[in-house]
Design a protein around this motif. Structure first.
Motif, PDB file in Angstrom:
ATOM      1  N   VAL A  24       0.855  -1.191   0.000  1.00 17.01           N
ATOM      2  CA  VAL A  24       0.000   0.000   0.000  1.00 17.01           C
ATOM      3  C   VAL A  24       0.888   1.236   0.000  1.00 17.01           C
ATOM      4  O   VAL A  24       2.033   1.192   0.448  1.00 17.01           O
ATOM      5  N   PRO A  25       0.376   2.357  -0.484  1.00 12.68           N
ATOM      6  CA  PRO A  25       1.172   3.586  -0.522  1.00 12.68           C
ATOM      7  C   PRO A  25       1.466   4.127   0.883  1.00 12.68           C
ATOM      8  O   PRO A  25       0.672   3.948   1.814  1.00 12.68           O
ATOM      9  N   ARG A  62      -4.978  -2.762  14.807  1.00 15.04           N
ATOM     10  CA  ARG A  62      -3.658  -2.572  14.200  1.00 15.04           C
ATOM     11  C   ARG A  62      -2.638  -3.014  15.231  1.00 15.04           C
ATOM     12  O   ARG A  62      -2.581  -2.460  16.333  1.00 15.04           O
ATOM     13  N   ASN A  63      -1.895  -4.049  14.896  1.00 14.45           N
ATOM     14  CA  ASN A  63      -0.884  -4.588  15.799  1.00 14.45           C
ATOM     15  C   ASN A  63      -1.467  -4.919  17.172  1.00 14.45           C
ATOM     16  O   ASN A  63      -0.851  -4.688  18.206  1.00 14.45           O
ATOM     17  N   GLY A  64      -2.711  -5.429  17.171  1.00 12.38           N
ATOM     18  CA  GLY A  64      -3.334  -5.914  18.391  1.00 12.38           C
ATOM     19  C   GLY A  64      -4.157  -4.916  19.177  1.00 12.38           C
ATOM     20  O   GLY A  64      -4.731  -5.256  20.204  1.00 12.38           O
ATOM     21  N   SER A  65      -4.257  -3.663  18.718  1.00 18.52           N
ATOM     22  CA  SER A  65      -5.042  -2.645  19.420  1.00 18.52           C
ATOM     23  C   SER A  65      -6.109  -2.084  18.499  1.00 18.52           C
ATOM     24  O   SER A  65      -5.851  -1.825  17.328  1.00 18.52           O
ATOM     25  N   TYR A  66      -7.317  -1.885  19.057  1.00 20.51           N
ATOM     26  CA  TYR A  66      -8.374  -1.251  18.275  1.00 20.51           C
ATOM     27  C   TYR A  66      -7.922   0.123  17.810  1.00 20.51           C
ATOM     28  O   TYR A  66      -7.260   0.843  18.563  1.00 20.51           O
ATOM     29  N   VAL A  72      -2.961   6.125  10.658  1.00 21.75           N
ATOM     30  CA  VAL A  72      -2.041   5.959   9.532  1.00 21.75           C
ATOM     31  C   VAL A  72      -1.226   4.683   9.728  1.00 21.75           C
ATOM     32  O   VAL A  72      -0.672   4.437  10.806  1.00 21.75           O
ATOM     33  N   LEU A  73      -1.177   3.871   8.680  1.00 14.37           N
ATOM     34  CA  LEU A  73      -0.442   2.612   8.717  1.00 14.37           C
ATOM     35  C   LEU A  73       1.054   2.836   8.539  1.00 14.37           C
ATOM     36  O   LEU A  73       1.477   3.822   7.932  1.00 14.37           O
ATOM     37  N   GLU A  74       1.826   1.884   9.058  1.00 14.05           N
ATOM     38  CA  GLU A  74       3.278   1.898   8.887  1.00 14.05           C
ATOM     39  C   GLU A  74       3.717   0.560   8.320  1.00 14.05           C
ATOM     40  O   GLU A  74       3.020  -0.455   8.477  1.00 14.05           O
ATOM     41  N   ASP A  75       4.875   0.561   7.678  1.00 14.78           N
ATOM     42  CA  ASP A  75       5.420  -0.657   7.089  1.00 14.78           C
ATOM     43  C   ASP A  75       5.491  -1.761   8.142  1.00 14.78           C
ATOM     44  O   ASP A  75       5.937  -1.526   9.272  1.00 14.78           O
ATOM     45  N   GLY A  76       5.013  -2.946   7.777  1.00  7.93           N
ATOM     46  CA  GLY A  76       5.065  -4.095   8.668  1.00  7.93           C
ATOM     47  C   GLY A  76       3.872  -4.253   9.589  1.00  7.93           C
ATOM     48  O   GLY A  76       3.801  -5.220  10.349  1.00  7.93           O
ATOM     49  N   ASP A  77       2.925  -3.324   9.543  1.00 11.73           N
ATOM     50  CA  ASP A  77       1.743  -3.422  10.407  1.00 11.73           C
ATOM     51  C   ASP A  77       0.932  -4.673  10.086  1.00 11.73           C
ATOM     52  O   ASP A  77       0.901  -5.149   8.950  1.00 11.73           O
ATOM     53  N   VAL A  78       0.244  -5.160  11.111  1.00 11.71           N
ATOM     54  CA  VAL A  78      -0.713  -6.244  10.967  1.00 11.71           C
ATOM     55  C   VAL A  78      -2.081  -5.683  11.317  1.00 11.71           C
ATOM     56  O   VAL A  78      -2.293  -5.191  12.426  1.00 11.71           O
ATOM     57  N   VAL A  79      -2.979  -5.726  10.350  1.00  9.91           N
ATOM     58  CA  VAL A  79      -4.334  -5.189  10.521  1.00  9.91           C
ATOM     59  C   VAL A  79      -5.297  -6.370  10.516  1.00  9.91           C
ATOM     60  O   VAL A  79      -5.233  -7.234   9.642  1.00  9.91           O
ATOM     61  N   ALA A  80      -6.186  -6.397  11.508  1.00 10.03           N
ATOM     62  CA  ALA A  80      -7.176  -7.467  11.597  1.00 10.03           C
ATOM     63  C   ALA A  80      -8.565  -6.883  11.431  1.00 10.03           C
ATOM     64  O   ALA A  80      -8.886  -5.836  12.008  1.00 10.03           O
ATOM     65  N   LEU A  81      -9.377  -7.546  10.632  1.00 12.09           N
ATOM     66  CA  LEU A  81     -10.776  -7.153  10.407  1.00 12.09           C
ATOM     67  C   LEU A  81     -11.681  -8.240  10.961  1.00 12.09           C
ATOM     68  O   LEU A  81     -11.509  -9.413  10.642  1.00 12.09           O
TER      69      LEU A  81
END
Length: 88
Positions: A24-25, A62-66, A72-81
């Motif tokens: 993603v950009p 994002r990385n385990g927190s709501y 804003v996302l950062e490189d390496g983030d883990v997003v859960a839906l």
């Protein structure tokens, strides 16, 4: 930048996978990611986000927190839906 998206419950069934990596950009927000996912997986647009700006049917971490949709996302983030949880 690369992020990992994890899908749970109904989202996993609709998308057909539990996890995927995306490029993603820089500066992409959670809301922007949702738009990217709707284009990538039209079933989300049709089944989950049928009305414009209807994000009430999704919880995001994002990385385990709501997080909010302006995060804003950062490189390496883990997003859960995952769908909202209700109880009685």
């Amino acid at each position: 930048m690369r992020i990992r998206v994890r899908y749970f419950a109904r989202f996993r069934s609709l998308v057909g996978t539990g996890e995927e990596e995306l490029e993603v950009p820089e500066g992409t927000t959670i809301g922007g990611l949702i738009e990217i996912l709707k284009e990538r997986h039209p079933v989300l647009k049709n089944e989950v986000f049928a009305e414009d700006d209807d994000l009430a049917d999704v919880n995001v971490s994002r990385n385990g927190s709501y997080v909010g949709f302006d995060e804003v996302l950062e490189d390496g983030d883990v997003v859960a839906l995952f769908p909202p949880v209700s109880g009685g």
